[in-house]
Design an enzyme around this catalytic site. Structure first.
Site, PDB file in Angstrom:
ATOM      1  N   PRO A  32      -1.925  -1.355   4.904  1.00 47.37           N
ATOM      2  CA  PRO A  32      -0.671  -0.667   5.281  1.00 47.37           C
ATOM      3  C   PRO A  32       0.014   0.076   4.140  1.00 47.37           C
ATOM      4  O   PRO A  32       0.921   0.881   4.384  1.00 47.37           O
ATOM      5  CB  PRO A  32       0.231  -1.814   5.779  1.00 47.37           C
ATOM      6  CG  PRO A  32      -0.658  -2.995   5.960  1.00 47.37           C
ATOM      7  CD  PRO A  32      -1.762  -2.814   4.977  1.00 47.37           C
ATOM      8  N   SER A  33      -0.384  -0.166   2.907  1.00 52.31           N
ATOM      9  CA  SER A  33       0.284   0.436   1.750  1.00 52.31           C
ATOM     10  C   SER A  33       0.144   1.950   1.774  1.00 52.31           C
ATOM     11  O   SER A  33      -0.979   2.468   1.815  1.00 52.31           O
ATOM     12  CB  SER A  33      -0.329  -0.119   0.456  1.00 52.31           C
ATOM     13  OG  SER A  33      -0.102   0.749  -0.627  1.00 52.31           O
TER      14      SER A  33
END
Length: 244
Positions: A32-33
């Site tokens: 998700p970064s």
């Protein structure tokens, strides 16, 4: 063939081979970064395979001694390409295009165009993405109340980007570059968080153009869905604060 092109060819000619197969770069990341997402999108564009290693920062895996020994800053993404260890996603983007790109289209060698690409990357790193994290992340990770002063600084930065994009189709060149890729991940995250983009028509038009450009490269899976995942985390923390 210019010097940069020769360097790229030489790199590819001497790429390491183990057991008859190329050894891929290792990418330490968290899906998700946003910075990690930009690297995954570029790899898809380049047809580059990574050895992927997830590092769960919520469980402190980035603080393990072996990871800190490799990257004392213990941040993600981190890449190890046969002993060349890089972190800071925008530095990794530049390196990957130079090392594995089939042309200089994504990171032009024309010095004036490259200067604009670099400036836009630095604007994203030091201003736009920084102000995104300043405003949203304290709430998302520790449940801190939203700071309207930080929101004002964020919208100021979006306004600057809107001014930059007036009369332009892409951020730095007359075509898509890694500057657009980095900024796309940032602005699409702002959109997922629910920041109102209607006042910024140049940004909105650019955003749709970039989404269309990246659609063939698993944009929805690698970026859009993960942006919504972070947005859902943010909204969940907001709901908890409202209920307390």
């Amino acid at each position: 063939m210019d010097i940069d092109s020769v360097a790229v060819v030489q790199h590819k000619l001497v790429q390491r081979i183990v057991g008859g197969k190329m050894t891929p770069p290792v990418l330490y990341y968290l899906p998700p970064s946003p910075p990690c997402r930009s690297i995954l999108l570029l790899a898809k564009m380049l047809g580059l395979e990574f050895e992927l290693k997830i590092v769960n920062i919520l469980e402190g895996e980035q603080l393990k001694p072996e990871f800190v020994a490799m990257n004392p800053q213990h941040c993600l993404p981190t890449m190890n390409d046969e002993g060349l260890v890089l972190w800071e996603s925008r530095a990794i983007l530049s390196y990957l295009v130079a090392a594995y790109g089939k042309s200089d289209e994504l990171y032009p060698t024309d010095i004036r165009v490259r200067a604009l690409v670099d400036q836009r990357l630095q604007f994203d790193l030091g201003t736009l993405y920084q102000r995104l994290t300043d405003y949203y992340f304290p709430t998302m990770f520790i449940g801190a109340p939203l700071d309207e002063g930080k929101r004002a600084r964020l919208t100021e930065a979006v306004g600057w980007f809107n001014a930059i994009m007036e009369g332009r189709d892409f951020a730095a060149a007359d075509h898509f570059t890694i500057a657009d890729l980095s900024l796309l991940v940032t602005v699409s995250q702002l959109e997922a968080f629910g920041l109102e983009l209607r006042p910024y028509k140049h940004v909105r038009h650019w955003l749709e153009r970039c989404k269309d450009h990246m659609a063939p490269y698993d944009y929805e899976e690698l970026n859009a869905s993960k942006a919504m995942l972070l947005a859902d985390m943010f909204k969940a923390k907001m709901n908890l604060a409202a209920d307390s």
